[in-house]
Motif scaffolding. Structure first.
Motif, PDB file in Angstrom:
ATOM      1  N   ALA A 129       0.828  -1.205   0.000  1.00  7.20           N
ATOM      2  CA  ALA A 129       0.000   0.000   0.000  1.00  7.20           C
ATOM      3  C   ALA A 129       0.856   1.246   0.000  1.00  7.20           C
ATOM      4  N   HIS A 132       1.440   2.218  -3.411  1.00  5.86           N
ATOM      5  CA  HIS A 132       0.250   2.904  -3.918  1.00  5.86           C
ATOM      6  C   HIS A 132       0.271   4.367  -3.511  1.00  5.86           C
ATOM      7  N   MET A 158       0.396  -2.082  -4.598  1.00 10.41           N
ATOM      8  CA  MET A 158      -1.016  -2.337  -4.861  1.00 10.41           C
ATOM      9  C   MET A 158      -1.514  -1.207  -5.749  1.00 10.41           C
ATOM     10  N   PRO A 161      -7.400  -1.351  -7.904  1.00 12.72           N
ATOM     11  CA  PRO A 161      -8.576  -1.653  -7.077  1.00 12.72           C
ATOM     12  C   PRO A 161      -9.620  -2.509  -7.794  1.00 12.72           C
ATOM     13  N   CYS A 181      -6.613  -8.617  -0.555  1.00 11.72           N
ATOM     14  CA  CYS A 181      -6.529  -7.393  -1.368  1.00 11.72           C
ATOM     15  C   CYS A 181      -7.883  -6.712  -1.466  1.00 11.72           C
ATOM     16  N   SER A 184      -8.806  -4.979   1.721  1.00  8.68           N
ATOM     17  CA  SER A 184      -7.979  -3.792   1.928  1.00  8.68           C
ATOM     18  C   SER A 184      -8.437  -2.635   1.057  1.00  8.68           C
ATOM     19  N   TYR A 185      -8.721  -2.922  -0.204  1.00 12.16           N
ATOM     20  CA  TYR A 185      -9.191  -1.859  -1.101  1.00 12.16           C
ATOM     21  C   TYR A 185     -10.536  -1.307  -0.622  1.00 12.16           C
ATOM     22  N   ARG A 186     -11.406  -2.180  -0.158  1.00  5.91           N
ATOM     23  CA  ARG A 186     -12.715  -1.707   0.305  1.00  5.91           C
ATOM     24  C   ARG A 186     -12.588  -0.858   1.559  1.00  5.91           C
ATOM     25  N   TYR A 188      -9.930   1.093   2.276  1.00 10.14           N
ATOM     26  CA  TYR A 188      -9.309   2.374   1.924  1.00 10.14           C
ATOM     27  C   TYR A 188     -10.155   3.159   0.935  1.00 10.14           C
ATOM     28  N   ARG A 195     -12.593   4.011  -6.531  1.00  9.55           N
ATOM     29  CA  ARG A 195     -11.772   2.938  -7.098  1.00  9.55           C
ATOM     30  C   ARG A 195     -11.466   3.160  -8.562  1.00  9.55           C
ATOM     31  N   ALA A 200      -5.909   6.749  -7.276  1.00 13.73           N
ATOM     32  CA  ALA A 200      -6.104   5.477  -6.588  1.00 13.73           C
ATOM     33  C   ALA A 200      -6.027   4.289  -7.532  1.00 13.73           C
ATOM     34  N   ALA A 201      -6.309   4.511  -8.812  1.00 12.52           N
ATOM     35  CA  ALA A 201      -6.354   3.435  -9.803  1.00 12.52           C
ATOM     36  C   ALA A 201      -5.519   3.843 -11.017  1.00 12.52           C
TER      37      ALA A 201
END
Length: 281
Positions: A129, A132, A158, A161, A181, A184-186, A188, A195, A200-201
């Motif tokens: 992260a 990221h 990472m 998303p 994963c 974790s994405y959900r 953050y 996403r 972020a992506a």
């Protein structure tokens, strides 16, 4: 931004060495104070600043987890390493960690000589992260135009998303799973629209030109290596000088302190640094 607390480390500290000066302090962050740990070789001033972001899949990790990598860079490069204790999800979702990184970069520029650094020359590095966050900060710095990033190194970052570029976990002996994963994405990025945000992506972004030269280290035993290598290819396609290395014996976790990966990153950064460190007697 102002310093709220600082603490030097004594010779008996587990972080202290004969060759490094290590200090901790706090500064005001996006939603809460940011803990920083500063590493530099004794006697050096006017050093480029490296911001290092620990791993932990957005919801965990600490400055202690970053210690091996931060120490390695400070010992092998003429840089002031600032390890950033950024805000964690789910209490502090996007963009808290990213904005903490940005505030740290601006603080380093303002603190300048007081911390022995030159905050106008900034490098970024991060794991998981933290990769990221580092990469997102490269986007922010490019778009806001008030922080100059000379180069970045991302270790098993990472970056996706949408999770459309994962390796097959039945084939890859990974120490991080797709389920981890996703959770974790959900945590953050709780809102679906987040996403798809380019910060972020980055795999969804059509604007990669102008990002700093990038070193991307991936581990064969990591379901995330495909997305990181895909991102490297897209950076190259956008004209961003990029070096990507896959380490056959590393895992997602271990690559953060893999000696060969760290040394390859050192050589990469050396190519993008001007030797302007000043020694004081």
């Amino acid at each position: 931004m102002r310093t709220t607390h600082s603490r030097g480390l004594s010779a008996g500290s587990p972080w202290a060495t004969s060759s490094l000066e290590v200090n901790e302090l706090q500064i005001a962050g996006y939603e809460s104070n940011i803990r920083l740990r500063l590493y530099r070789r004794a006697g050096l001033r006017s050093l480029p600043v490296m911001l290092y972001f620990h791993g932990g899949a957005f919801v965990g990790g600490s400055l202690d987890d970053a210690d091996i990598a931060a120490r390695h860079f400070a010992e092998h490069l003429s840089v002031l390493v600032i390890s950033v204790g950024y805000s964690l999800a789910p209490k502090h979702p996007f963009p808290a960690a990213l904005e903490d990184g940005y505030r740290t970069a601006r603080w380093a520029e303002g603190a300048g000589r007081a911390i022995g650094g030159d905050g106008k020359r900034v490098l970024l590095a991060g794991h998981c992260a933290g990769g990221h966050v580092a990469n997102g900060l490269a986007f922010v710095a490019r778009d806001r135009g008030d922080v100059r990033i000379a180069a970045q190194a991302l270790f098993s970052p990472m970056l996706d998303p949408s999770m459309t570029c994962l390796a097959d976990e039945r084939v890859v002996d990974s120490d991080i799973s797709p389920r981890q994963c996703l959770a974790s994405y959900r945590a953050y990025l709780p809102q679906a629209s987040q996403r798809m945000h380019p910060y972020a992506a980055p795999l969804e972004s059509s604007r990669l030109a102008g990002l700093p030269p990038s070193f991307i280290a991936t581990a064969r035993n990591d379901v995330l290596h495909v997305e990181a290598e895909t991102y490297a290819a897209r950076l190259i396609g956008a004209g961003v000088p990029t070096q990507v290395m896959r380490y056959p014996n590393a895992t997602h976790e271990r690559i953060a302190y893999d000696p060969q990966a760290l040394q390859d990153a050192v050589r990469f950064f050396e190519c993008h640094l001007e030797p302007r460190a000043v020694t004081v007697g």
